[in-house]
Scaffold this motif. Structure first.
Motif, short mmCIF file in Angstrom:
data_model
loop_
_atom_site.label_atom_id
_atom_site.label_comp_id
_atom_site.label_asym_id
_atom_site.label_seq_id
_atom_site.Cartn_x
_atom_site.Cartn_y
_atom_site.Cartn_z
N PRO A 159 0.81 -1.23 0.00
CA PRO A 159 0.00 0.00 0.00
C PRO A 159 0.84 1.27 0.00
CG PRO A 159 -0.91 -1.60 1.53
CD PRO A 159 0.40 -2.14 1.07
N SER A 160 1.92 1.27 0.75
CA SER A 160 2.78 2.46 0.79
C SER A 160 3.64 2.58 -0.46
CB SER A 160 3.68 2.41 2.04
OG SER A 160 4.60 3.47 2.02
N SER A 161 4.23 1.48 -0.89
CA SER A 161 5.15 1.55 -2.03
C SER A 161 4.43 1.90 -3.33
CB SER A 161 5.89 0.22 -2.19
OG SER A 161 4.98 -0.84 -2.43
N LEU A 162 3.17 1.51 -3.47
CA LEU A 162 2.43 1.81 -4.68
C LEU A 162 2.16 3.31 -4.84
CD1 LEU A 162 -0.16 -1.13 -4.82
CD2 LEU A 162 1.87 -0.79 -6.25
N LEU A 163 2.22 4.05 -3.74
CA LEU A 163 2.01 5.50 -3.83
C LEU A 163 3.16 6.21 -4.52
CD1 LEU A 163 0.51 6.15 -0.29
CD2 LEU A 163 -0.70 6.19 -2.47
N GLY A 164 4.35 5.60 -4.48
CA GLY A 164 5.51 6.21 -5.12
C GLY A 164 6.20 7.21 -4.23
N GLN A 171 2.16 8.68 1.80
CA GLN A 171 2.86 7.55 2.41
C GLN A 171 2.87 7.66 3.93
OE1 GLN A 171 6.78 7.43 0.55
NE2 GLN A 171 6.17 5.67 -0.66
N ARG A 172 3.13 8.86 4.44
CA ARG A 172 3.13 9.06 5.89
C ARG A 172 1.75 8.74 6.48
NH1 ARG A 172 6.21 11.76 9.57
NH2 ARG A 172 7.60 12.52 7.91
N ALA A 173 0.72 9.20 5.80
CA ALA A 173 -0.63 8.96 6.29
C ALA A 173 -0.96 7.47 6.31
CB ALA A 173 -1.64 9.72 5.44
N VAL A 174 -0.58 6.77 5.24
CA VAL A 174 -0.87 5.33 5.16
C VAL A 174 -0.11 4.56 6.22
CG1 VAL A 174 -0.54 3.27 3.73
CG2 VAL A 174 -1.51 5.34 2.73
N LEU A 175 1.19 4.83 6.35
CA LEU A 175 2.00 4.11 7.33
C LEU A 175 1.56 4.43 8.75
CD1 LEU A 175 5.49 4.48 5.64
CD2 LEU A 175 4.20 2.37 5.91
N SER A 176 1.25 5.69 9.02
CA SER A 176 0.76 6.06 10.35
C SER A 176 -0.55 5.36 10.65
CB SER A 176 0.58 7.58 10.44
OG SER A 176 1.80 8.25 10.25
N GLY A 177 -1.43 5.32 9.65
CA GLY A 177 -2.71 4.65 9.85
C GLY A 177 -2.56 3.16 10.11
N LEU A 178 -1.66 2.52 9.38
CA LEU A 178 -1.46 1.09 9.57
C LEU A 178 -0.87 0.77 10.94
CD1 LEU A 178 -0.14 0.14 6.01
CD2 LEU A 178 -2.35 -0.45 7.00
N ILE A 179 0.09 1.60 11.38
CA ILE A 179 0.64 1.40 12.72
C ILE A 179 -0.44 1.64 13.77
CG2 ILE A 179 2.29 2.31 14.41
CD1 ILE A 179 4.16 2.94 12.07
N GLY A 180 -1.24 2.68 13.56
CA GLY A 180 -2.32 2.97 14.50
C GLY A 180 -3.36 1.87 14.57
#
Length: 307
Positions: A159-164, A171-180
């Motif tokens: 999900p993060s890598s596909l954003l480029g 990317q920050r939003a996705v990774l933060s959301g997944l950790i949360g």
């Protein structure tokens, strides 16, 4: 190492330590600490009854608890020059202070969760049923765990890598959301397990609690002292850089992780009745991380090569 830098940017580099392996890329403390931390997270979750329901939910608990302990270490390391992240590597941005979010998510959270999930599915369920597992079968299943962990890490990173690399904010939003999400799902499950354990009313902690509480408490005490020594330099930092020119750690993120980690250790210490593998009664307990310990190196190599 292994001719990879010609095609892939180095993500980080370790400082020089007294004892090192793999052409001086693998310090001794990594060999000792990483498997111990995977065991620590697994045992704490098991002590809290995290595997009594869904194997997936228990694995998420392992990833969450591992993240709490690991980030105390991961935030401090660059400031103490234990290793240095490569600022030119695309995978190292975005970051939380000096720690790339890919490390905080894929390595500190997903890797241990994948290890726990595959260990439970391939080994733990049979042990719960009282079915013996021969030496060769256990070795084969351990190798299968080691092979499966990198695949799950790669899938979780899609999900993060596909954003480029051009969409750092997303990317920050996705990774933060997944950790949360891992915390939102795992923390209530562990709290429910603790309440169930307390309600059971047994008087003795289980086998796994002794290591989880002992090593977990020791880990927090040692890194508390290390942080105490590093705090003056951190407080003198400007624009994320210490007076010595090192990247500054995040105090707030570390305090949050340390507080929740301490609560987890306290929960395991007070959740009596988790003795599920002793001959004096109770159902058999699930195997702890050593049954999948050969996969620890796979987590290391798959997420960031050799740390």
């Amino acid at each position: 190492m292994f001719h990879l830098p010609d095609a892939v940017a180095d993500v980080f580099v370790h400082n020089v330590f007294t004892v090192q392996f793999l052409y001086e890329h693998l310090p001794l403390y990594i060999v000792a600490l990483y498997p111990a931390m995977a065991e620590l997270a697994y045992d704490l979750v098991q002590s809290l009854g995290g595997f009594e329901g869904s194997a997936l939910l228990g694995a998420l608990g392992v990833g969450f608890v591992h993240h709490l302990f690991y980030e105390i270490f991961d935030q401090l390391g660059p400031q103490l020059s234990w290793w240095s992240w490569n600022p030119d590597a695309e995978s190292n941005d975005p970051a939380v202070a000096s720690v790339p979010m890919t490390s905080a998510f894929l390595f500190a959270t997903v890797g241990p969760a994948a290890l726990a999930l595959l260990t439970r599915l391939l080994v733990g369920r049979r042990a719960d049923r009282g079915e013996p597992i021969g030496g060769w079968a256990l070795a084969g299943r351990s190798l299968a765990v080691g092979a499966g962990v990198p695949a799950l890490i790669a899938a979780a990173g899609l999900p993060s890598s596909l954003l480029g690399s051009e969409r750092r904010g997303a990317q920050r939003a996705v990774l933060s959301g997944l950790i949360g999400v891992s915390g939102v799902v795992a923390a209530p499950a562990l709290a429910r397990g603790w309440r169930r354990a307390r309600a059971a009313g047994s008087s003795a902690p289980g086998d796994s609690a002794w290591f989880g509480v002992g090593f977990g408490g020791l880990f927090l005490a040692v890194f508390g002292q290390l942080w105490r020594g590093a705090l003056p330099e951190r407080l003198a930092a400007e624009d994320g850089v210490t007076p010595a020119g090192r990247p500054a750690a995040s105090i707030s993120y570390t305090l949050g992780c340390a507080g929740l980690a301490a609560a987890t250790v306290a929960g395991a210490a007070t959740a009596h009745g988790r003795d599920t593998g002793r001959p004096d009664g109770g159902p058999r307990r699930a195997p702890t991380a050593p049954h999948g310990a050969t996969a620890c190196a796979a987590i290391d190599g798959a997420s960031q090569r050799v740390r």
